[in-house]
Design a protein around this motif. Sequence first.
Motif, short mmCIF file in Angstrom:
data_model
loop_
_atom_site.label_atom_id
_atom_site.label_comp_id
_atom_site.label_asym_id
_atom_site.label_seq_id
_atom_site.Cartn_x
_atom_site.Cartn_y
_atom_site.Cartn_z
N CYS A 182 0.83 -1.00 -0.38
CA CYS A 182 -0.40 0.09 0.06
C CYS A 182 1.09 1.56 0.08
CB CYS A 182 -0.96 -0.23 1.36
SG CYS A 182 0.24 0.15 2.52
N PRO A 183 0.49 2.61 0.05
CA PRO A 183 1.62 3.37 0.11
C PRO A 183 1.78 3.74 1.08
CG PRO A 183 -1.34 4.31 -0.59
CD PRO A 183 -1.47 3.48 -0.53
N ASP A 184 2.09 3.04 2.56
CA ASP A 184 2.60 3.38 3.46
C ASP A 184 3.29 2.67 3.76
OD1 ASP A 184 0.53 5.30 4.51
OD2 ASP A 184 -1.04 3.87 5.92
N CYS A 185 3.39 1.18 2.69
CA CYS A 185 4.78 0.05 2.92
C CYS A 185 5.33 -0.35 1.34
CB CYS A 185 4.02 -1.29 3.99
SG CYS A 185 3.11 -1.62 3.16
N GLY A 186 4.70 0.45 0.30
CA GLY A 186 5.14 -0.33 -0.43
C GLY A 186 5.90 0.56 -1.55
N PRO A 187 6.15 -0.50 -3.04
CA PRO A 187 6.55 0.57 -3.58
C PRO A 187 6.29 2.10 -4.61
CG PRO A 187 6.61 -1.56 -4.56
CD PRO A 187 6.01 -1.59 -3.25
N PHE A 188 7.08 2.66 -4.96
CA PHE A 188 6.50 4.04 -5.06
C PHE A 188 7.35 4.82 -6.87
CE2 PHE A 188 9.94 4.80 -2.59
CZ PHE A 188 10.49 5.98 -3.56
N VAL A 189 6.35 5.48 -7.16
CA VAL A 189 6.98 5.41 -8.52
C VAL A 189 7.91 6.86 -8.21
CG1 VAL A 189 5.07 4.83 -10.10
CG2 VAL A 189 4.88 6.68 -9.18
N GLN A 190 8.55 7.25 -9.40
CA GLN A 190 9.29 8.46 -9.92
C GLN A 190 9.35 9.08 -10.74
OE1 GLN A 190 13.11 8.02 -8.65
NE2 GLN A 190 14.27 10.72 -7.75
N LEU A 191 9.32 10.46 -11.24
CA LEU A 191 9.84 10.77 -12.75
C LEU A 191 11.44 12.00 -12.42
CD1 LEU A 191 8.54 10.87 -15.49
CD2 LEU A 191 8.10 13.47 -14.69
N ARG A 192 11.72 10.94 -13.93
CA ARG A 192 12.99 12.08 -14.16
C ARG A 192 13.43 11.93 -15.22
NH1 ARG A 192 16.79 8.75 -10.83
NH2 ARG A 192 18.84 10.36 -11.56
N TYR A 193 13.76 13.15 -15.45
CA TYR A 193 14.67 13.79 -16.92
C TYR A 193 15.56 13.54 -17.54
CZ TYR A 193 10.65 17.16 -16.57
OH TYR A 193 9.26 17.90 -16.20
N LYS A 213 2.57 14.32 -14.26
CA LYS A 213 3.38 14.66 -15.26
C LYS A 213 4.33 14.34 -16.78
CE LYS A 213 6.48 18.34 -16.47
NZ LYS A 213 5.83 20.06 -16.19
N THR A 214 3.61 12.92 -16.21
CA THR A 214 3.84 11.81 -17.24
C THR A 214 2.95 12.23 -18.82
OG1 THR A 214 5.09 10.50 -15.89
CG2 THR A 214 4.40 10.03 -17.98
N VAL A 226 8.51 3.71 -20.09
CA VAL A 226 7.67 4.04 -18.83
C VAL A 226 7.83 2.42 -18.38
CG1 VAL A 226 5.88 3.29 -18.03
CG2 VAL A 226 6.29 4.74 -19.37
N LYS A 227 8.72 2.12 -16.34
CA LYS A 227 9.24 0.20 -16.54
C LYS A 227 7.38 0.20 -15.94
CE LYS A 227 11.64 -1.31 -12.82
NZ LYS A 227 12.89 -0.98 -11.73
N GLY A 228 7.88 -1.12 -16.55
CA GLY A 228 7.05 -2.49 -16.41
C GLY A 228 6.56 -3.23 -15.29
N ASP A 369 12.93 11.15 -23.49
CA ASP A 369 12.90 12.43 -22.74
C ASP A 369 12.11 12.41 -21.00
OD1 ASP A 369 13.09 13.73 -25.77
OD2 ASP A 369 10.54 13.36 -25.43
N ALA A 370 11.85 11.38 -21.23
CA ALA A 370 11.86 11.09 -19.50
C ALA A 370 11.76 9.95 -19.34
CB ALA A 370 10.68 11.93 -18.93
N PHE A 371 11.87 9.49 -17.33
CA PHE A 371 11.36 8.09 -17.09
C PHE A 371 11.05 8.22 -15.98
CE2 PHE A 371 15.58 8.18 -19.50
CZ PHE A 371 15.92 7.30 -19.99
N LEU A 372 10.04 7.40 -16.29
CA LEU A 372 8.69 6.98 -14.73
C LEU A 372 9.31 5.64 -14.19
CD1 LEU A 372 6.31 8.46 -13.76
CD2 LEU A 372 4.62 6.71 -15.11
#
Length: 782
Positions: A182-193, A213-214, A226-228, A369-372
């Motif tokens: 869940c959002p409290d204990c699990g993975p998260f996404v990040q956007l990088r240029y 932003k993506t 995009v990482k799948g 151009d960017a990485f999710l």
Amino acid sequence: MSIKGARIHVTGVVQGVGFRPFVYGLAARLDLRGWVSNTSAGVEIEVQGQKSKVENFIHSLTAEAPPLARIDSVNVQDKIFDIEYLTFNIQPSTYIAGEFQPISPDVALCADCERELFDPNDRRYLYPFINCTNCGPRFTIIKDLPYDRPATTMADFPMCDTCRAEYENPLDRRFHAQPTACPDCGPFVQLRYSSGASPSVSSIDLRLSAILKTRQLLREGKIIAVKGLGGFHLACDASNEKAVAELRRRKGRAGKPFALMFADLGSVRKFCNVNEDEAALLTGHEKPIVLLNVLDGNRIAPSVAPQMDTLGVMLPYTPLHHLLFNRKDPMLASQPAPSVLVMTSGNFSEEPIAIENEDALERLAPLADAFLLHNRDIHIRCDDSVVRVTGQRLKVEGQETFNPQPSIMFLRRSRAYAPYPVSLPFDLKPTLAVGGELKNTFCLTRDRYAFLSQHIGDMENVEVYDSFTQNVEHLSRLFRVQPEIIAHDMHPGYFTTSYAERATPNAQRIPVQHHHAHIASCMADNKLEDRKLIGLSFDGTGYGTDGVIWGGEVLLASYADFERFAHLEYLPLPGGDSATRSPWRIAAGYVESLGLDIVNLPFLESVEPQAVDLVRQQVQKKLNAPLTSSMGRLFDAISSLIGIRNQVTYEAQAAIEMEVLSKKFIGEANPYPFEIEDGIIRVGEMFRHIIRDVKSNQMAGLIGARFHHTVSGMAVEASKTLREKTKITEVALSGGVWQNQILLELTREKLMRENFVVYTHQQTPANDGGLALGQAVVANHQ
């Protein structure tokens, strides 16, 4: 006191699919006592209670099994217990040395999780990694068996108290769902240029800022990595021609069609024809890429699939995909979503897809151009599967025919299907079959299971070699296979051959002829016992027993051996393998070799005269012009001869474009003449008539349609001749040329009219992606 009951052992795909909570609930419903446990060998159950209820329980294990479970066997032993169980419970998993069991592929987001994903009152609202026992990653995160969280890439994410409570509750949908978070204990996404910078964060929830932003960047025409589930995709707006053309330029992919991801089935129907079987594939729990016929006037960028009348289409299969496309949720509405995206593999052409964040940031920087990104590791890469539905309506000799049982044709068997095993009707020794050089997969066998790997790719560079080696080691460990046999192609120059020569010195190494392996693969795919049948093995390249490149083969084959009954006549391939990129060289070489007039042929008008003279000299002097009986090369030659394409940028491009043009003429076309003489299928008369039609300005599509009828006629005539000699009425179709839908449907229909029983691939690709299965079976029978 003695208590009667049963000890039950269940095998198949029964871990990671909700089988234990199903068993727990079933026992509770029937008021039974005992326990259930995962082991390295499957699922073990002990159960006590009334005899009729125990019998009902055993019956219901298969009759009511969870939708993702695939049960292969239920072994029941009546047992007298010394103790009486008071309850029914789920016991901890048990490791058993040397034992194995099949594992589940990755599964697309289920309807329940999708509903929760967009429910503002749910604690996983808009969480990109929502999953449960019925969906989410499996194969790509597993490090070892039994399938428990510590043996996955989720081991680095300790569960919060709430997730732990769900995980430990047998009646909860997330009971022992190993990727649960869940959002409290699990993975998260990040956007990088690509520059390395991170975008500025707005006041919007941090979980959403990267996704919003993506969506904005995609709408602006940017290319995003995009990482799948099984690797990175490169995504861009499929309606933006400038963005798609730029993606082609950066990726070095000149003409091969891109895959598309649509928001939902309704969006797909605006662009493509979709029948019931295709809709079921698009919306099922596998969600592969499905080839669909396009509608006229669609708004897809022309560069997505140049010269094609089909599109490769899939629907969102991860929560992250759904967040990129959703148009209804109020939190996402601030950034309008695209309706359709290009979703192509995150790599340069012919390299393996990227799976690690740091590798992607470095290797894909020139492309994106960017990485999710996200921080849930992918342990094993896995490309998207590609399928089409066969059995479509087709006019043959003026009559519309239809296969009443449409089936799936795998063009690539990977995500959502691998590593489901092919169940065989016989036992095999522990075997590693290393597959071919193109579209590589490998196969591991044990008992009656054949584990065909996910798509590895073309063995053209060290990165693919490394991926192949890593995957062999990983799957061998998962399925506890220590090969006693290593099967490989006969071609001495293949990487897979050299790998087989170096690997496992104690194993018996058995070379298997390429086209024999194709036919054996089709037989095993259809669960046939060993017997002789007619094998029509049509493909591009396969090393023959005489050292010549085969590919248009009519075989009398069993698992143990084969006899070459007939084949296309040998013709020269000027320049060898390099000619496959220049079909005009093949066409000119064939015309010259057949003694036909090569002067003033329209397809050579754009070719330098010196180049044409060189090809003619190569043929006349037999210099760097190896002979071949390849059906794939015959398709290339005809495609060029009739003016479709002189140069190609991907395999079979010219032949595929000829197929597209031929479709509308197939009902009115008649075959060209040919003859079968002493086991040789002669094509000289066919070429003579085609040249006449070209010079009289007949349409390329009509000539192509007549050619398709001719090849179909060759297949049927050869089969009838072989039946007269052997009384055999079964025919197996295998090899990459049978992915041609026109040729497949024409030939299958004509053979069935002649009272043949026709076998085609059902679970594996007809191309070299299914070759390893045939190698494994042949090697064991030899």
